[in-house]
Enzyme design. Structure first.
Site, PDB file in Angstrom:
ATOM      1  N   LEU A  45       0.869  -1.185   0.000  1.00  0.00           N
ATOM      2  CA  LEU A  45       0.000   0.000   0.000  1.00  0.00           C
ATOM      3  C   LEU A  45       0.895   1.222   0.000  1.00  0.00           C
ATOM      4  O   LEU A  45       1.849   1.270   0.776  1.00  0.00           O
ATOM      5  CB  LEU A  45      -0.885  -0.030   1.252  1.00  0.00           C
ATOM      6  N   ASP A  47       0.255   5.541  -1.564  1.00  0.00           N
ATOM      7  CA  ASP A  47      -0.495   6.782  -1.333  1.00  0.00           C
ATOM      8  C   ASP A  47      -1.997   6.601  -1.098  1.00  0.00           C
ATOM      9  O   ASP A  47      -2.643   5.794  -1.771  1.00  0.00           O
ATOM     10  CB  ASP A  47      -0.373   7.698  -2.561  1.00  0.00           C
ATOM     11  N   GLN A  63      -3.238   3.285  -3.161  1.00  0.00           N
ATOM     12  CA  GLN A  63      -2.357   2.783  -4.220  1.00  0.00           C
ATOM     13  C   GLN A  63      -1.913   1.397  -3.795  1.00  0.00           C
ATOM     14  O   GLN A  63      -1.496   1.195  -2.657  1.00  0.00           O
ATOM     15  CB  GLN A  63      -1.110   3.669  -4.343  1.00  0.00           C
ATOM     16  N   TYR A 106      -1.883   5.628 -11.338  1.00  0.00           N
ATOM     17  CA  TYR A 106      -1.149   6.350 -10.290  1.00  0.00           C
ATOM     18  C   TYR A 106      -2.076   7.302  -9.536  1.00  0.00           C
ATOM     19  O   TYR A 106      -3.258   7.423  -9.833  1.00  0.00           O
ATOM     20  CB  TYR A 106       0.048   7.096 -10.913  1.00  0.00           C
ATOM     21  N   SER A 107      -1.468   8.003  -8.585  1.00  0.00           N
ATOM     22  CA  SER A 107      -2.262   8.733  -7.596  1.00  0.00           C
ATOM     23  C   SER A 107      -3.144   9.837  -8.156  1.00  0.00           C
ATOM     24  O   SER A 107      -2.856  10.431  -9.197  1.00  0.00           O
ATOM     25  CB  SER A 107      -1.331   9.321  -6.545  1.00  0.00           C
TER      26      SER A 107
HETATM   27  C1  FRU Z   1       4.183   8.966  -4.362  1.00  0.00           C
HETATM   28  C2  FRU Z   1       4.049   8.388  -5.766  1.00  0.00           C
HETATM   29  C3  FRU Z   1       3.200   9.285  -6.639  1.00  0.00           C
HETATM   30  C4  FRU Z   1       2.718   8.330  -7.696  1.00  0.00           C
HETATM   31  C5  FRU Z   1       2.491   7.074  -6.897  1.00  0.00           C
HETATM   32  C6  FRU Z   1       2.729   5.797  -7.631  1.00  0.00           C
HETATM   33  O1  FRU Z   1       4.453   7.984  -3.415  1.00  0.00           O
HETATM   34  O2  FRU Z   1       5.324   8.200  -6.345  1.00  0.00           O
HETATM   35  O3  FRU Z   1       3.874  10.406  -7.137  1.00  0.00           O
HETATM   36  O4  FRU Z   1       1.549   8.773  -8.329  1.00  0.00           O
HETATM   37  O5  FRU Z   1       3.357   7.148  -5.783  1.00  0.00           O
HETATM   38  O6  FRU Z   1       2.365   4.701  -6.865  1.00  0.00           O
END
Ligand code: FRU
Length: 484
Positions: A45, A47, A63, A106-107
């Site tokens: 896990l 973000d 994430q 991604y986030s």
């Molecule tokens: C931050 C990050 C974000 C990205 C995500 C990928 O931890 O690197 O910038 O969107 O994690 O998992």
């Protein structure tokens, strides 16, 4: 096992049932699961994503890389909650399954439009030469839990940015929707860019400009920027990777920091009368903090209690990462406070005086008080010899020191095993949450915060007052139902 790129990016459907079963079994053997903090059902896990209120529930995603403790092919996993304390997985995921997000969902963030929840995120795409193309894209979730991806790039990679351009956060300011995106310019300096939704249409974004928050331009990338409002005041939370320690010192591999403005001027893309930079958290890990303003105007946040590029003792049990408690932001006397939401109190099952004791499972909250000019040291997660997580409240000398060097299995030692924050020499309180492998310490109801992980040995379950005379209450916590 070595996490090669090939393995990290192996398609989800190519993992066999047998492989998935082994990961599950291995995870089940871990001694470090949390009782009342969100952790991944499987794998890693990182973000918090899409934190929002929709359809009568609090929504939060994480994430996730599902196949072990590695940063691989990422997806979003949905959680929902009635009280911001008990979260359960709904089964809904945003998978990396289209040409616009083939190498990772991604986030990003979320916002309700009409009766749908708009998810705004970064589609990470690698081409045949493994060149990365970051696309800011979206999806819509309806009230029956159906997810429909919007088959269109909403914000493309700007010409003056490298492939580090991601983590869109949508927010509303005076009836207008905006978004900020974190990125890196061609001089390899980090920026936060402001966009405006034309006619409040979330598929039509125009650039306003780089957000002016007195960026010192020493960071090489700004990950996960979030603008939330505490009353009228904008608070910019972000992760300035590579920030020069001469600008503001920090101990962790990557910092999570903030600035407060007196007001927000969207026309000029500016935080007016912006404050100095501050560390959001003084502990060993708190990263990618996501905040949003609730329908009733509160600013809520949740942090990833983990860091990129750090290996954790739990990795060998195929899991990594957890979320902090949900915190509410307030500003008092110009200072930012972060404190767990009121509903966390509902976890309290028994209460007794704070004394030396053996706990059953390291699952408790402490409310402690310290007098001015005093000095006390307490050991949590203590073994019979008194080795554990040491917290020194040196009020007389104006500091709190957390030392995890004797607390279980060690990791990331190259970044130090103690953390310190300055405080005033005056009557001080500390609210401490312990959850097996997590600690969260809130000084003076959130004026300063230390968060971190610890991986205690099996016999580290005690509480010991090593010196001084701190007084307070010990609350056993009971999550009732495990969320996932
Ligand atoms: C931050 C990050 C974000 C990205 C995500 C990928 O931890 O690197 O910038 O969107 O994690 O998992």
């Amino acid at each position: 096992m070595e996490w090669t790129t090939e393995l990290r990016y192996k398609r989800y459907e190519d993992w066999t049932e047998e492989e998935k079963k082994q990961i599950k079994e291995n995870m089940a053997n871990s001694p470090w699961h949390t009782h009342y903090h969100v952790e991944p059902k499987t794998g890693l896990l990182n973000d918090p994503n899409g934190f929002s209120y929709f359809n009568g529930k609090w929504i939060l995603f994480y994430q996730n890389f599902p196949f072990g403790a590695a940063h691989g092919l990422k997806s979003w996993v949905q959680l929902e909650s009635d009280d911001l304390v008990h979260f359960k997985e709904t089964g809904l995921k945003v998978l990396p399954d289209t040409p616009l997000d083939s190498h990772g969902a991604y986030s990003g963030s979320a916002m309700q439009f009409d009766d749908e929840l708009f998810l705004f995120y970064t589609g990470n795409v690698r081409d045949e030469n493994w060149i990365r193309h970051p696309y800011q894209i979206g999806a819509l979730l309806d009230q029956d839990g159906n997810l429909k991806k919007i088959d269109q790039i909403l914000i493309d990679q700007p010409e003056d940015a490298t492939d580090h351009f991601r983590d869109p956060q949508i927010f509303k300011f005076k009836d207008q929707y905006y978004a900020i995106v974190g990125g890196q310019d061609l001089e390899k300096k980090g920026f936060v860019r402001l966009y405006k939704a034309v006619n409040n249409d979330y598929t039509n974004w125009v650039e306003v400009g780089d957000l002016d928050f007195n960026n010192d331009r020493t960071a090489y990338m700004m990950e996960c920027p979030n603008l939330v409002f505490v009353g009228e005041q904008p608070v910019l939370l972000y992760c300035p990777q590579g920030l020069d320690k001469a600008v503001l010192d920090y101990d962790n591999i990557y910092p999570n920091m903030y600035k407060i403005g007196a007001s927000f001027d969207p026309e000029q893309a500016r935080l007016v009368d912006v404050s100095e930079l501050h560390n959001l958290d003084y502990g060993f890990e708190a990263y990618a903090t996501q905040g949003f303003n609730t329908p009733d105007g509160r600013a809520l946040t949740v942090s990833w209690l983990g860091l990129p590029d750090v290996a954790y003792p739990s990795d060998r049990f195929d899991h990594q990462g957890a979320f902090s408690l949900v915190k509410e932001l307030t500003i008092q006397d110009g200072k930012l406070y972060q404190y767990p939401v009121e509903a966390v109190k509902e976890l309290r099952s028994t209460s007794s005086e704070f004394t030396n004791k053996e706990t059953t499972n390291n699952c408790y909250e402490l409310e402690l008080a310290f007098e001015a000019n005093s000095k006390s040291e307490i050991i949590l997660l203590a073994d019979k010899e008194g080795k554990g997580l040491s917290i020194t409240f040196d009020i007389a000398n104006g500091q709190v020191i957390v030392d995890r060097s004797q607390a279980g299995e060690q990791y990331a030692q190259e970044f130090g095993t103690t953390r310190t924050c300055p405080i005033e020499n005056q009557a001080t309180t500390a609210t401490i949450f312990i959850d097996n492998s997590i600690f969260e310490i809130f000084i003076n109801k959130g004026e300063k915060v230390f968060s971190g992980r610890v991986f205690p040995h099996a016999d580290q379950t005690g509480i010991l007052i090593k010196s001084g005379t701190p007084t307070g209450t010990y609350y056993e916590l009971d999550y009732g139902r495990k969320a996932h």
